[in-house]
Enzyme design. Structure first.
Site, PDB file in Angstrom:
ATOM      1  N   ASP A  64       0.806  -1.227   0.000  1.00  0.00           N
ATOM      2  CA  ASP A  64       0.000   0.000   0.000  1.00  0.00           C
ATOM      3  C   ASP A  64       0.840   1.278   0.000  1.00  0.00           C
ATOM      4  O   ASP A  64       0.346   2.347  -0.350  1.00  0.00           O
ATOM      5  CB  ASP A  64      -0.936   0.011   1.224  1.00  0.00           C
ATOM      6  CG  ASP A  64      -0.190  -0.246   2.527  1.00  0.00           C
ATOM      7  OD1 ASP A  64       1.052  -0.342   2.513  1.00  0.00           O
ATOM      8  OD2 ASP A  64      -0.848  -0.354   3.584  1.00  0.00           O
ATOM      9  N   HIS A  65       2.114   1.187   0.386  1.00  0.00           N
ATOM     10  CA  HIS A  65       2.938   2.399   0.521  1.00  0.00           C
ATOM     11  C   HIS A  65       3.639   2.777  -0.776  1.00  0.00           C
ATOM     12  O   HIS A  65       3.499   3.876  -1.275  1.00  0.00           O
ATOM     13  CB  HIS A  65       4.000   2.202   1.617  1.00  0.00           C
ATOM     14  CG  HIS A  65       3.496   2.355   3.006  1.00  0.00           C
ATOM     15  ND1 HIS A  65       2.560   1.530   3.555  1.00  0.00           N
ATOM     16  CD2 HIS A  65       3.820   3.240   3.977  1.00  0.00           C
ATOM     17  CE1 HIS A  65       2.316   1.898   4.805  1.00  0.00           C
ATOM     18  NE2 HIS A  65       3.073   2.934   5.087  1.00  0.00           N
ATOM     19  N   ASP A 119       3.833  -1.535  11.353  1.00  0.00           N
ATOM     20  CA  ASP A 119       3.418  -0.188  11.006  1.00  0.00           C
ATOM     21  C   ASP A 119       2.821   0.418  12.263  1.00  0.00           C
ATOM     22  O   ASP A 119       2.049  -0.237  12.969  1.00  0.00           O
ATOM     23  CB  ASP A 119       2.373  -0.207   9.884  1.00  0.00           C
ATOM     24  CG  ASP A 119       2.133   1.199   9.369  1.00  0.00           C
ATOM     25  OD1 ASP A 119       2.720   1.559   8.328  1.00  0.00           O
ATOM     26  OD2 ASP A 119       1.396   1.959  10.035  1.00  0.00           O
ATOM     27  N   ARG A 379      -0.339  12.486  10.195  1.00  0.00           N
ATOM     28  CA  ARG A 379       0.889  13.169  10.638  1.00  0.00           C
ATOM     29  C   ARG A 379       1.162  14.373   9.754  1.00  0.00           C
ATOM     30  O   ARG A 379       0.951  14.305   8.545  1.00  0.00           O
ATOM     31  CB  ARG A 379       2.094  12.231  10.509  1.00  0.00           C
ATOM     32  CG  ARG A 379       1.998  11.088  11.445  1.00  0.00           C
ATOM     33  CD  ARG A 379       3.206  10.164  11.389  1.00  0.00           C
ATOM     34  NE  ARG A 379       3.077   9.253  12.510  1.00  0.00           N
ATOM     35  CZ  ARG A 379       3.436   7.984  12.505  1.00  0.00           C
ATOM     36  NH1 ARG A 379       3.990   7.455  11.441  1.00  0.00           N
ATOM     37  NH2 ARG A 379       3.260   7.248  13.573  1.00  0.00           N
ATOM     38  N   SER A 533       6.830   6.776  13.230  1.00  0.00           N
ATOM     39  CA  SER A 533       6.725   5.514  12.514  1.00  0.00           C
ATOM     40  C   SER A 533       7.397   4.342  13.229  1.00  0.00           C
ATOM     41  O   SER A 533       8.251   4.519  14.096  1.00  0.00           O
ATOM     42  CB  SER A 533       7.367   5.732  11.155  1.00  0.00           C
ATOM     43  OG  SER A 533       7.950   4.579  10.673  1.00  0.00           O
ATOM     44  N   ARG A 535       9.248   2.353  11.475  1.00  0.00           N
ATOM     45  CA  ARG A 535      10.277   1.921  10.516  1.00  0.00           C
ATOM     46  C   ARG A 535      11.590   1.564  11.211  1.00  0.00           C
ATOM     47  O   ARG A 535      12.232   2.395  11.846  1.00  0.00           O
ATOM     48  CB  ARG A 535      10.490   2.986   9.428  1.00  0.00           C
ATOM     49  CG  ARG A 535      10.986   4.313   9.906  1.00  0.00           C
ATOM     50  CD  ARG A 535      10.944   5.366   8.801  1.00  0.00           C
ATOM     51  NE  ARG A 535       9.559   5.716   8.498  1.00  0.00           N
ATOM     52  CZ  ARG A 535       9.164   6.919   8.076  1.00  0.00           C
ATOM     53  NH1 ARG A 535      10.030   7.876   7.880  1.00  0.00           N
ATOM     54  NH2 ARG A 535       7.897   7.166   7.830  1.00  0.00           N
TER      55      ARG A 535
END
Ligand code: MIC
Ligand code: SF4
Length: 646
Positions: A64-65, A119, A379, A533, A535
């Site tokens: 999706d990113h 996520d 964000r 995030s 990440r």
């Protein structure tokens, strides 16, 4: 004494530790999710663990990113992820099928279950009565390998809702109000659990929007009960068999209770450039806007699209505004079409995009210089939109569409009567964007493109640590500062050497060169370091450049866990005033760090090159200490597994 919903879910999943707030616990994970930007690394790590098949009840890999295919790299990642899913027994949600959190809520979320996702907005599924937590890819890989998830038992804060929302006010305003009250640090170490009569008035997707933005409070998760509303939602998704009731006991208690009367709320907006810079819309009304986007995992459900479509019947978009719709899922898009929403949106002048994260992570949709962009996103950290010095505001779909019509920030109540929304009792459901696990998985070949590089190897922690303070930063540094995203950098997520060249590029582009030259680096920072995030590249890439420790005033939860997973020692100032004594360019030495970590020491002495000494805290569990000494989680797990074989 009775239990709240969070405690009930934890009690039924706990495998280590006691449910006393702040203490290390481990819980069994029923479901996992990954998205493509964190997923490629998570699966490389899963492969490195060496397990034959996922061991969870259900694991889903979403794309999706990274949807922009400006060269082979993202497309190769998508193929890699699809082949990995087929090989290891996962569901695969294809590119364009939707944002992981929206699709998970629709198709997989189930009351009483635990979900770990790579996520940070994974808690969205808490809207369906589950305990859903965001984590680094390596923690998710471990969960897929059947290992429990380690965390500190959170405090459970009760949010007691009464009343019901007024016309033109919606779920986003509830959580923006909470962000105003509590700030981006207010939820650290906590689960926010909603209860009280006001909860009945909120749909599951409303609850999902609130749970989603709970992440911006720094909370570990957000949990709603599973009640009649949850049952109706699961029925609408043809999944009524997955419903079970889950309510707090009559005598349940919370560490603190915050009361919100929904009837008293009005439209709210987060101003640049932090989700907690919240004001009433009427306080900033009148500022001209150039772009308005409805989308992201916070606000892209059918309801949110219908609000825009209904409001736009017989109205046009202002000629200075680019009004854009990023539907959360293909299910949302298809149902919106059947409800006639597309006709009204297209006619009014909206730009309709594919289903996915898109501009929320800087994959296109960057706003024009010195103009205001209004978004229903999660964000508005500086530069995240892709435009330097951007002015991004976060708001509800109601405020977004009203402002798109008027061309200025507008309190939607100024539009007069609110539209009536009718949502289907049963959604049109078509799962052909989700590929289920295959029967002959062991015959599947994994397809790797040339940009997918193997994981770097890291050495164990040395006895004594000396490192250059190659960077000193202030409070609320986000992972978008540490490891930016956007269309240029995101395609490098499966290539650590290449992505590491962009570490801190938004703050100081010469950092990677200085760090590599120094060989051993300690970063100094302020409060809430690493917010945002999940990440893990924000830990992995700095480690690759030689970062061995971080000394800050306080950490955000997921980032701290990621640092430990990649062997970077997280330390906090015993006396925050010592922060002032250190300058960028100083050298810090911590004699006997490894021994201190392994012996369970709570503090260590740090010496700087100016002759000062001070104390740094090591807030670590026993497991964290072993992982750090080994140089990271993968090293530690491999060593443990080989012991089992001996
Ligand atoms: C985000 O909203 O910042 C992201 C992109 O979804 C991240 C994950 C990532 O960096 O890949 C998140 O929230 O965890
Ligand atoms: Fe995607 Fe934005 Fe949600 Fe992150 S916050 S998952 S980028 S939509």
């Amino acid at each position: 004494m009775g239990l709240n919903v969070t405690e009930k879910i934890i009690a039924s999943h706990i495998v280590e530790g006691q449910m006393s707030p702040g203490q290390p616990i481990a819980i069994k994970i029923d479901q996992t999710l990954t998205q493509d930007a964190t997923g490629t690394m998570a699966y490389l790590e899963f492969e490195a663990i060496g397990i034959d098949k996922v061991k969870t009840e259900l694991s889903v890999s979403y794309v999706d990113h990274n949807l922009i295919q400006s060269d082979f790299r993202n497309a190769d990642d998508h193929r890699f992820l699809q082949s990995i899913a087929a090989r290891y027994g996962l569901y695969f949600s294809r590119p364009g099928n939707g944002i992981c959190h929206q699709v998970h809520l629709e198709r997989f979320a189930a009351p009483g279950k635990t979900l770990l996702g790579s996520d940070s907005h994974t808690p969205t599924a808490g809207g369906c009565g589950m305990l859903a937590i965001g984590a680094g890819g390596l923690d998710v890989a471990m969960a897929m390998a059947g290992q429990p998830f380690h965390l500190n038992m959170p405090e459970v804060v009760g949010v007691y809702l009464t009343g019901s929302l007024s016309p033109w006010v919606s779920a986003k305003d509830v959580i923006l109000e909470l962000l105003r009250q509590l700030t981006v640090k207010g939820g650290v170490g906590k689960v926010m659990e909603y209860f009280g009569p006001g909860v009945d008035t909120l749909s599951v997707t409303d609850r999902g929007a609130i749970a989603n933005l709970g992440t911006e409070l720094g909370a570990t998760s957000t949990v709603f009960p599973s009640d009649k509303v949850t049952k109706a939602f699961l029925e609408s998704q043809n999944r009524e068999d997955q419903w079970s009731e889950l309510l707090p006991d009559q005598d349940a208690s919370y560490s603190k209770i915050i009361e919100i009367d929904l009837s008293s709320l009005e439209p709210m907006i987060a101003c640049p450039s932090s989700p907690d810079n919240v004001k009433k819309v009427k306080e900033v009304a009148g500022r001209p806007v150039s772009q308005v986007i409805i989308g992201s995992c916070a606000n892209s459900s059918l309801r949110d699209i219908m609000v825009a479509a209904k409001t736009l019947e017989n109205r046009d978009i202002h000629k200075e505004v680019s009004f854009e719709i990023n539907p959360g899922s293909r299910q949302v898009l298809e149902n919106a079409d059947v409800q006639g929403a597309l006709k009204s949106l297209i006619h009014a002048g909206a730009r309709i995009h594919q289903c996915g994260c898109l501009g929320c992570i800087g994959m296109g949709q960057a706003p024009a210089t010195d103009t205001i962009s209004l978004r229903t996103f999660t964000r508005n950290f500086p530069g995240r939109s892709g435009t330097k010095n951007d002015q991004v505001y976060l708001c509800s779909p109601e405020t977004a569409v009203a402002s798109a019509i008027k061309g200025i920030i507008t309190d939607p109540r100024d539009l007069g009567e609110a539209p009536e929304l009718e949502l289907p009792d049963r959604f049109i459901i078509n799962d052909n964007g989700i590929i289920p696990p295959t029967a002959h998985s062991d015959q599947v070949e994994i397809i790797r493109g040339p940009n997918i590089k193997p994981l770097p190897e890291f050495d164990p922690l040395p006895e004594d640590l000396t490192g250059l303070v190659a960077l000193k930063v202030g409070d609320n540094i986000t992972t978008d500062h540490i490891m930016p995203a956007g269309s240029k950098i995101l395609p490098l997520r499966s290539n650590v050497p290449a992505i590491s060249e962009f570490v801190f590029s938004a703050i100081d582009p010469s950092f990677p060169e200085r760090a590599k030259k120094a060989g051993s680096v300690i970063i100094v920072g302020g409060e809430n370091y690493g917010q945002g995030s999940s990440r893990e590249h924000a830990a992995l890439a700095p480690r690759y450049l030689g970062v061995r420790a971080k000394l800050v005033k306080s950490f955000a939860r997921i980032h701290k866990a990621n640092l430990i997973n990649f062997g970077i020692v997280p330390m906090t100032f015993e006396d925050p005033a010592d922060y002032e004594k250190i300058d960028q360019g100083d050298t810090l030495t911590i004699p006997g760090l490894r021994k201190a970590i392994l012996s369970g020491a709570k503090t260590v002495t740090v010496r700087d090159s100016n002759g000062n000494t001070f104390q740094a805290r090591l807030d670590l569990s026993q497991r964290d200490r072993f992982i750090l000494a080994a140089g990271g989680l993968l090293n530690w797990v491999r060593a443990e597994l080989s012991k089992d074989h001996d």
